[in-house]
Design an enzyme around this catalytic site. Sequence first.
Site, short mmCIF file in Angstrom:
data_model
loop_
_atom_site.label_atom_id
_atom_site.label_comp_id
_atom_site.label_asym_id
_atom_site.label_seq_id
_atom_site.Cartn_x
_atom_site.Cartn_y
_atom_site.Cartn_z
N HIS A 153 60.71 35.20 7.02
CA HIS A 153 61.00 34.59 5.72
C HIS A 153 59.75 34.20 4.94
CE1 HIS A 153 65.10 34.29 7.31
NE2 HIS A 153 65.48 34.16 6.06
N GLY A 154 58.65 34.01 5.61
CA GLY A 154 57.46 33.65 4.86
C GLY A 154 56.31 33.19 5.72
#
Length: 479
Positions: A326-327
């Site tokens: 996700h990041g």
Amino acid sequence: MFFNSLDFAIFLPIVFTLYWLINSKSIKLQNFLIVAASYFFYGCWDYRFLSLILFSTIVDYTVGRLLAQTNDSKKRNLLLWISILVNLGFLGFFKYYNFFIDNFVGAFSFFGKEMSINSLNIVLPVGISFYTFQTLSYTIDVYKKKLEPTKDFIAFTAFVSFFPQLVAGPIERATHLLPQFYKKRKFDYANAINGMRQILWGLFKKVVIADNCAEFANVIFNSYEDQSGSTLVLGALFFTFQIYGDFSGYSDIAIGTARLFGFDLMKNFAFPYFSRDIAEFWRRWHISLSTWFRDYLYIPLGGSRGTLKFKIRNVFIIFLVSGFWHGANWTFIVWGGLNALYFLPIMLTNKNRSNLDIVAKGKWFPKLKDLLSILITFTLTVFAWIFFRSNSVTDALGYISNIFDTTLFSIPTLSQGAHHTLILIVIFTAIEWIGREGEFAISKIYKLPVYLRWSFYFAILLLMFVFTGKEQAFIYFQF
């Protein structure tokens, strides 16, 4: 180009009309139009990164063709690793380079040694995490001989770049979507109308629910030090519905748009906030990613087989990698680890497949036991979202610390607009509950009398006009 923009409202009818006008010509021409439209769609954001998609497409198409020409295990392994390293190499550079550099420098600084390695001003290509995983699924499935490699480069390019789901999914499998580009598509009026319904519901989720929730969630999270505990709880609640409305809204629009062109995309959300345990939640939230990690990472690692030590290891790997996907921020890794902790007791007691059916199926209300299970699971989910939304782990811990203050039981400080948004959340949740047995919340609305059905459509359009929040980019564009 955003789904909720005027540009897309002009773009979609033009492409739709051209697509069906050339339906009698050839499948290849239709596929070529999809490629052209998809590259234009993506190029409206930044045309420079079209070369990245094209390069990835060429690499995996070539690898697939070469895999078909050899049964030598060493050559096949080499080809597979070329695809993996190229795709994950691009993803790693654009998404994680600065993260690793900053943490590497920070680790040396912790031990008293200063290092000077400059981070780069890297622009993250929109959707790179999605189309990278999509094209990787093709190579892996061809390698495992689950799929015949395609000889049709245009069809493969259309599969990789299909504009409805290019930048934020669903992450399609080649075994499901690619064969659809080989077949002649016929316009199906009923399917197209259902697609329009799903687009309408997706826009409602995004424009009315997500964007309005975002306005208040942003204010509360950005000034959490000055907020009461009760207001912080509502801030977490606003973000909980923001991310669901935003991401599932995008998926609804993508799936509905694909239907207009005669394509079937996989379901990506199945009313996850009505889950009775975390295992059920992850079967219903971002299904295309959860199943991707299950099939291409969790099962190859051994899944739930083997010793207790290996079971626990595999659970943490799958959730930590999911968080990192996700990041490039420790907040996502902590979020993933927290969900692993939620999941472990269920898995270790063999209750992770206890709730496979739809809750309270055929009934208006759930049993008390189911209701309590839903509330507990929802509370755990909201708590985990705090880490996901916060700018840093420190901020997340500070946010949580401020919740458990004497002001937790005070009256929240909210504007009039926030009160209206809370009412919208209640209405939205009620509609989702009523429609939870359908493909999407309003998929069965056609069964209502015509006047009620159209009254509902006009009510949604009116709410979209009246409660249009400040336009926000789709959250998952950053992933």
